[in-house]
Design a protein around this motif. Structure first.
Motif, short mmCIF file in Angstrom:
data_model
loop_
_atom_site.label_atom_id
_atom_site.label_comp_id
_atom_site.label_asym_id
_atom_site.label_seq_id
_atom_site.Cartn_x
_atom_site.Cartn_y
_atom_site.Cartn_z
N VAL A 36 0.84 -1.20 0.00
CA VAL A 36 0.00 0.00 0.00
C VAL A 36 0.87 1.25 0.00
N ALA A 37 1.90 1.26 0.83
CA ALA A 37 2.78 2.44 0.90
C ALA A 37 3.48 2.68 -0.43
N GLY B 278 0.80 3.45 -3.19
CA GLY B 278 0.17 4.75 -2.91
C GLY B 278 1.09 5.91 -3.30
N ASP B 279 2.35 5.81 -2.92
CA ASP B 279 3.33 6.84 -3.30
C ASP B 279 3.47 6.89 -4.82
N ALA C 122 1.27 5.95 -7.14
CA ALA C 122 0.06 6.48 -7.76
C ALA C 122 -0.01 8.00 -7.59
N ALA C 123 0.50 8.52 -6.48
CA ALA C 123 0.54 9.97 -6.29
C ALA C 123 1.55 10.61 -7.24
N LYS D 66 -3.02 2.38 -9.90
CA LYS D 66 -4.24 2.51 -9.10
C LYS D 66 -4.92 1.15 -8.90
N LEU E 60 -2.88 -0.79 -6.42
CA LEU E 60 -3.10 -0.18 -5.11
C LEU E 60 -4.44 -0.64 -4.54
N LEU F 251 -5.02 -2.47 -1.04
CA LEU F 251 -5.94 -1.92 -0.04
C LEU F 251 -6.96 -2.97 0.39
N ARG G 67 -9.24 -2.67 3.61
CA ARG G 67 -9.76 -1.34 3.26
C ARG G 67 -10.54 -1.43 1.94
N ASP H 147 -11.98 1.90 0.40
CA ASP H 147 -10.99 2.70 -0.32
C ASP H 147 -10.66 2.07 -1.67
N ILE I 257 -11.32 3.75 -5.53
CA ILE I 257 -10.30 3.86 -6.58
C ILE I 257 -10.77 3.18 -7.86
#
Length: 169
Positions: free
Chosen positions: A101-102, A105-106, A108-109, A118, A121, A125, A130, A133, A137
């Motif tokens: 996820v970390a 997520g980084d 995808a940002a 995405k 991710l 998640l 999650r 979430d 997405i």
């Protein structure tokens, strides 16, 4: 590096990548592992070495090469994106969900237009419990990218529900 060493490196790397692309993955792996030992600070070689391990189902062995590639410099944006996707998805396969996820997520940002990042991710998640979430997405991605007329016609509704699946009318 001298010109001869650079030429030698480029030729050997090109041959190894060609072997991987031709389906000769084990031979490519042997060559890339040797090249990685010879050029331990070379991010591109580390990335290619990680990639070939992944294609062989050797995910645990791929991780240190991905990490080395991402810690170094010299990766193109496309290769950096690929290495982040590879590392994140490999963490997920290995059950290292929070790291997945970390990483994803980084990534995808950093690369917000990349739907594959995405998607992976969202899977990570889900693996961390999650699901809300993850669905947000995926629904947002589906609404933004689907060309299917039966989905496009519901795009505004899908986008709205993506924000809050628990909402009622």
């Amino acid at each position: 590096m001298s010109g001869k060493v650079v030429d030698d490196r480029d030729q050997l790397l090109g041959e190894a990548v060609g072997l991987r692309q031709a389906g000769k993955r084990e031979e490519a792996r042997e060559r890339l592992v040797a090249l990685s030992a010879r050029f331990p600070q070379d991010a591109e070689i580390a990335y290619q070495t990680a990639w070939v391990h992944d294609t062989l189902g050797l995910e645990a062995e791929a991780v240190p090469y991905y990490e080395r590639a991402l810690a170094g410099s010299g990766l193109s944006d496309d290769d950096r994106r690929g290495a982040l996707l590879g590392l994140g998805s490999t963490y997920r396969v290995l059950g290292r969900y929070e790291e997945a996820v970390a990483t994803l997520g980084d990534a995808a940002a950093r690369f917000p237009e990349d739907g594959a990042l995405k998607t992976f991710l969202a899977m990570a998640l889900y693996n961390t419990g999650r699901a809300h979430d993850a669905m947000e997405i995926l629904l947002t991605l589906l609404a933004a990218t689907s060309k299917a007329p039966e989905i496009a016609g519901y795009r505004p509704a899908i986008e709205e529900y993506a924000k809050d699946l628990d909402a009622t009318v």
